[in-house]
Design an enzyme around this catalytic site. Structure first.
Site, PDB file in Angstrom:
ATOM      1  N   TYR A 113       3.943  -9.931  -2.969  1.00  0.00           N
ATOM      2  CA  TYR A 113       4.881  -9.057  -2.253  1.00  0.00           C
ATOM      3  C   TYR A 113       6.331  -9.551  -2.342  1.00  0.00           C
ATOM      4  CZ  TYR A 113       1.209  -6.125  -0.188  1.00  0.00           C
ATOM      5  OH  TYR A 113       0.183  -5.228   0.007  1.00  0.00           O
TER       6      TYR A 113
ATOM      7  N   ASN B 224      -2.860  -0.517   6.742  1.00  0.00           N
ATOM      8  CA  ASN B 224      -3.058   0.803   6.144  1.00  0.00           C
ATOM      9  C   ASN B 224      -4.121   0.836   5.040  1.00  0.00           C
ATOM     10  OD1 ASN B 224      -1.554  -0.478   4.217  1.00  0.00           O
ATOM     11  ND2 ASN B 224      -0.002   1.111   4.020  1.00  0.00           N
TER      12      ASN B 224
ATOM     13  N   HIS C  63      -3.748  -0.888  -0.787  1.00  0.00           N
ATOM     14  CA  HIS C  63      -2.519  -0.940  -1.585  1.00  0.00           C
ATOM     15  C   HIS C  63      -2.825  -0.308  -2.928  1.00  0.00           C
ATOM     16  CE1 HIS C  63       0.926  -2.405  -3.853  1.00  0.00           C
ATOM     17  NE2 HIS C  63       0.058  -2.694  -4.812  1.00  0.00           N
TER      18      HIS C  63
ATOM     19  N   ARG D 170      -2.655   7.120  -5.991  1.00  0.00           N
ATOM     20  CA  ARG D 170      -1.674   7.353  -4.925  1.00  0.00           C
ATOM     21  C   ARG D 170      -2.017   8.631  -4.150  1.00  0.00           C
ATOM     22  NH1 ARG D 170       2.221   3.931  -4.702  1.00  0.00           N
ATOM     23  NH2 ARG D 170       3.729   5.221  -3.606  1.00  0.00           N
TER      24      ARG D 170
ATOM     25  N   LYS E 258      -7.551  -3.741   1.946  1.00  0.00           N
ATOM     26  CA  LYS E 258      -6.852  -4.695   2.811  1.00  0.00           C
ATOM     27  C   LYS E 258      -7.743  -5.232   3.945  1.00  0.00           C
ATOM     28  CE  LYS E 258      -2.205  -2.864   1.917  1.00  0.00           C
ATOM     29  NZ  LYS E 258      -0.894  -2.551   2.535  1.00  0.00           N
TER      30      LYS E 258
ATOM     31  N   GLU F 235       0.808  -6.216 -11.622  1.00  0.00           N
ATOM     32  CA  GLU F 235      -0.082  -6.537 -10.496  1.00  0.00           C
ATOM     33  C   GLU F 235      -1.488  -6.895 -10.979  1.00  0.00           C
ATOM     34  OE1 GLU F 235       0.353  -3.195  -7.817  1.00  0.00           O
ATOM     35  OE2 GLU F 235       2.393  -3.789  -7.282  1.00  0.00           O
TER      36      GLU F 235
ATOM     37  N   THR G  51       1.992   6.042   3.003  1.00  0.00           N
ATOM     38  CA  THR G  51       1.971   4.668   3.542  1.00  0.00           C
ATOM     39  C   THR G  51       1.710   4.664   5.042  1.00  0.00           C
ATOM     40  OG1 THR G  51       3.552   3.987   1.845  1.00  0.00           O
ATOM     41  CG2 THR G  51       3.323   2.542   3.754  1.00  0.00           C
TER      42      THR G  51
END
Ligand code: CMP
Length: 139
Positions: free
Chosen positions: A50, A113, A116, A86, A10, A127, A92
Site C-alpha cells: 500500500y 471492505n 481488494h 471491479r 481481506k 501487484e 470501495t
C-alpha cells in the site's frame, strides 16, 4: 482479451469464514482462480503493498487492518479481468455499492471492505509480482 488481475480477500472476510462465499462470487462473475494462497501479512508486506497510500490519513489504520488476521491473495483470470473484478467488487464504500456486488453483500465499512482488486492492468502486473512467483500461477 483474457487477462489477469490481482485480488485480496481481506481480514474482515477471513475472520467471518467467507473465503468460499467471496470466491464463489468471483467465479460466478466469470473469473477463474489461477493462483491462491492464505498468508498473514507482515508489516513490510502491508506497508510495501500500500506504499502509494503512504501519505493518506488512513494509512496506519489500513496497514494495521491488513496485518490483523490472515488474508487470501489470488490471481484471477478472465475476459477483461480488471474491469470484471471491479464490477463484481462494487464501490470501495459499501454504502455506495450496487446490489449483487461483493461489497454490498459482505463489506462492513470503507476500511473493512472484504476485497481488494487491482485498478488497472499495469497495477495488476505489479501487484501479482509482489505476492507470486511465475511458477505459482497455473492457468
Ligand atoms: P483497497 O482497494 O484495498 O485500496 C486502498 C484501501 O484503503 C481501500 O481498499 C479501502 O479499504 C481503504 N480506504 C479507503 N478510504 C479509507 C478510509 N477513509 N478509511 C479507511 N480505509 C480507507
Amino acid at each position: 482479451a483474457v487477462t489477469r488481475t490481482f485480488s485480496i480477500i481481506k481480514p474482515d472476510a477471513t475472520r467471518r469464514n467467507l473465503t468460499g462465499a467471496v470466491t464463489a462470487k468471483l467465479e460466478e462473475a466469470g473469473l477463474r482462480v489461477v493462483a491462491s494462497k492464505r498468508i498473514h501479512m507482515t508489516k513490510e508486506q502491508a506497508e510495501g503493498f500500500y506504499a502509494v497510500h503512504k501519505e493518506r490519513p488512513f494509512f496506519g489504520e489500513l496497514t494495521e487492518f491488513m496485518m490483523s488476521e490472515p488474508v487470501v491473495v489470488q490471481v484471477l483470470e478472465g475476459e477483461d479481468a480488471v474491469k470484471r473484478n471491479r464490477d463484481v467488487m462494487g464501490a470501495t464504500n459499501p454504502a455506495e455499492a450496487d446490489e449483487g456486488t461483493i461489497r454490498k453483500e459482505f463489506a462492513l465499512s470503507i476500511g473493512e471492505n472484504t476485497v481488494h482488486g487491482s485498478d488497472s492492468e499495469e497495477n495488476a502486473a505489479i501487484e501479482i509480482a509482489f505476492f507470486f512467483n511465475d511458477d505459482e500461477i497455473v492457468g
